[in-house]
Design a protein around this motif. Structure first.
Motif, PDB file in Angstrom:
ATOM      1  N   ASN A 139       0.865  -1.181   0.000  1.00  0.00           N
ATOM      2  CA  ASN A 139       0.000   0.000   0.000  1.00  0.00           C
ATOM      3  C   ASN A 139       0.902   1.231   0.000  1.00  0.00           C
ATOM      4  O   ASN A 139       1.503   1.576   1.017  1.00  0.00           O
ATOM      5  N   GLY A 140       1.019   1.886  -1.154  1.00  0.00           N
ATOM      6  CA  GLY A 140       1.893   3.046  -1.302  1.00  0.00           C
ATOM      7  C   GLY A 140       1.531   4.189  -0.362  1.00  0.00           C
ATOM      8  O   GLY A 140       2.412   4.948   0.074  1.00  0.00           O
ATOM      9  N   PHE A 141       0.243   4.314  -0.014  1.00  0.00           N
ATOM     10  CA  PHE A 141      -0.189   5.397   0.882  1.00  0.00           C
ATOM     11  C   PHE A 141       0.361   5.180   2.291  1.00  0.00           C
ATOM     12  O   PHE A 141       0.841   6.104   2.934  1.00  0.00           O
ATOM     13  N   LYS A 142       0.256   3.933   2.769  1.00  0.00           N
ATOM     14  CA  LYS A 142       0.763   3.635   4.115  1.00  0.00           C
ATOM     15  C   LYS A 142       2.298   3.682   4.136  1.00  0.00           C
ATOM     16  O   LYS A 142       2.906   4.076   5.125  1.00  0.00           O
ATOM     17  N   GLU A 143       2.897   3.279   3.024  1.00  0.00           N
ATOM     18  CA  GLU A 143       4.356   3.318   2.922  1.00  0.00           C
ATOM     19  C   GLU A 143       4.845   4.764   2.964  1.00  0.00           C
ATOM     20  O   GLU A 143       5.868   5.078   3.588  1.00  0.00           O
ATOM     21  N   LEU A 144       4.102   5.641   2.306  1.00  0.00           N
ATOM     22  CA  LEU A 144       4.451   7.069   2.316  1.00  0.00           C
ATOM     23  C   LEU A 144       4.381   7.615   3.745  1.00  0.00           C
ATOM     24  O   LEU A 144       5.279   8.337   4.205  1.00  0.00           O
ATOM     25  N   GLU A 145       3.305   7.258   4.449  1.00  0.00           N
ATOM     26  CA  GLU A 145       3.144   7.699   5.845  1.00  0.00           C
ATOM     27  C   GLU A 145       4.343   7.253   6.688  1.00  0.00           C
ATOM     28  O   GLU A 145       4.928   8.038   7.429  1.00  0.00           O
ATOM     29  N   SER A 193       7.343   6.456   5.713  1.00  0.00           N
ATOM     30  CA  SER A 193       8.602   7.110   5.303  1.00  0.00           C
ATOM     31  C   SER A 193       8.679   8.549   5.832  1.00  0.00           C
ATOM     32  O   SER A 193       9.761   9.054   6.116  1.00  0.00           O
ATOM     33  N   ILE A 194       7.528   9.192   5.967  1.00  0.00           N
ATOM     34  CA  ILE A 194       7.511  10.569   6.497  1.00  0.00           C
ATOM     35  C   ILE A 194       7.813  10.587   7.994  1.00  0.00           C
ATOM     36  O   ILE A 194       8.533  11.449   8.499  1.00  0.00           O
ATOM     37  N   ILE A 195       7.280   9.587   8.705  1.00  0.00           N
ATOM     38  CA  ILE A 195       7.424   9.552  10.167  1.00  0.00           C
ATOM     39  C   ILE A 195       8.847   9.180  10.597  1.00  0.00           C
ATOM     40  O   ILE A 195       9.355   9.696  11.600  1.00  0.00           O
TER      41      ILE A 195
END
Lengths: 72, 203
Positions: free
Chosen positions: A13-19, A21-23
């Motif tokens: 899930n690219g959306f959760k992966e993005l989250e 990576s930001i954190i």
């Protein structure tokens, strides 16, 4: 390329992966914000306590101005 | 309740302790450590949403502080009708969208039109969720940066927070049909930007 990215048993899930990576690596900054919050909350509580403490007297003074003399 | 507070103090609280129990205890005791537990659980998620929508790390950190301050001061008004996380995300999305509008004086075109969408209007969601979920994280950021704050917020709610359509309706205060239509348009924009920028051909 897409097939390499998604598997049936473990869906990417690219959306959760993005989250995530930001954190990553922001722990110290989050702690700093927590300290700021506690300090700000302390200030609000102090002001709140002052208002609670002196509100009856303030209302009494305001009331004297609002109620006409004839009704006193 | 006292047991819960003791659990926090002794460090025995675990990931399964419901948010709502922590809030009830916090409202009774005003013990800051209980709020800290909520902060630890959600600060990262709130920050990530702020960064994605505001597109600036410093602004996002300031926004996160403002959002948690707002939550801290208004937590007594949390009624428990929705999950705490949904309520917190609602505060977060609305704060960030307002902030974007305030800074850029963004006029959300089509908002009125969306509000007038008939309950019976037909539409067909022809984009498979996998098409969006499979986008690489480095591409994802670039695509989302090119989208409007309200559109990307909807995508985050659905695919990052796993909110139901009903919960999204509560957050954005729109009807179910309006949310579904706006979500479909957001997906279309996402796919279009992704194809334009990365020449995605589905292979």
């Amino acid at each position: 390329m897409k097939k390499n990215f998604i598997t049936m048993d473990n869906r990417y899930n690219g959306f959760k992966e993005l989250e995530r990576s930001i954190i990553d690596g922001k722990g110290d900054q989050f702690s700093q914000v927590k300290n700021n919050l506690q300090a700000n909350k302390g200030s609000f509580d102090f002001i709140g306590n002052l208002v609670t403490l002196y509100l009856p007297q303030v209302m009494e003074v305001i009331g004297r101005f609002l109620v006409p003399d004839s009704k006193k | 309740m006292i047991n819960l507070l003791n659990a926090v103090i002794s460090g025995a609280i675990n990931a399964n302790t419901p948010d709502e129990d922590l809030i009830s205890e916090y409202l009774l005791t005003q013990n800051a450590r209980l709020f800290d537990v909520l902060y630890e659980r959600y600060s990262g998620k709130v920050y990530a949403k702020c960064v994605t929508i505001l597109k600036d790390q410093d602004d996002a950190m300031d926004a996160m502080q403002d959002i948690f301050m707002k939550v801290l001061l208004s937590i007594a008004s949390f009624k428990g009708n929705a999950k705490f996380s949904t309520w917190l995300y609602s505060v977060t999305y609305n704060f960030c969208i307002d902030e974007t509008r305030r800074k850029k004086k963004l006029i959300i075109e089509g908002d009125e039109k969306l509000a007038q969408i008939s309950e019976t209007e037909q539409y067909e969601d022809h984009i498979d969720d996998e098409r969006l979920l499979s986008v690489k994280v480095e591409h994802m950021k670039i695509v989302l940066d090119d989208m409007r704050a309200d559109d990307k917020s909807l995508l985050l709610m659905k695919y990052q927070d796993d909110l139901s359509i009903k919960d999204i309706c509560d957050v954005v205060k729109k009807s179910e049909s309006a949310v579904k239509m706006q979500l479909l348009r957001a997906k279309e924009k996402f796919v279009k930007i992704h194809e334009e920028k990365f020449h995605y051909d589905g292979q």
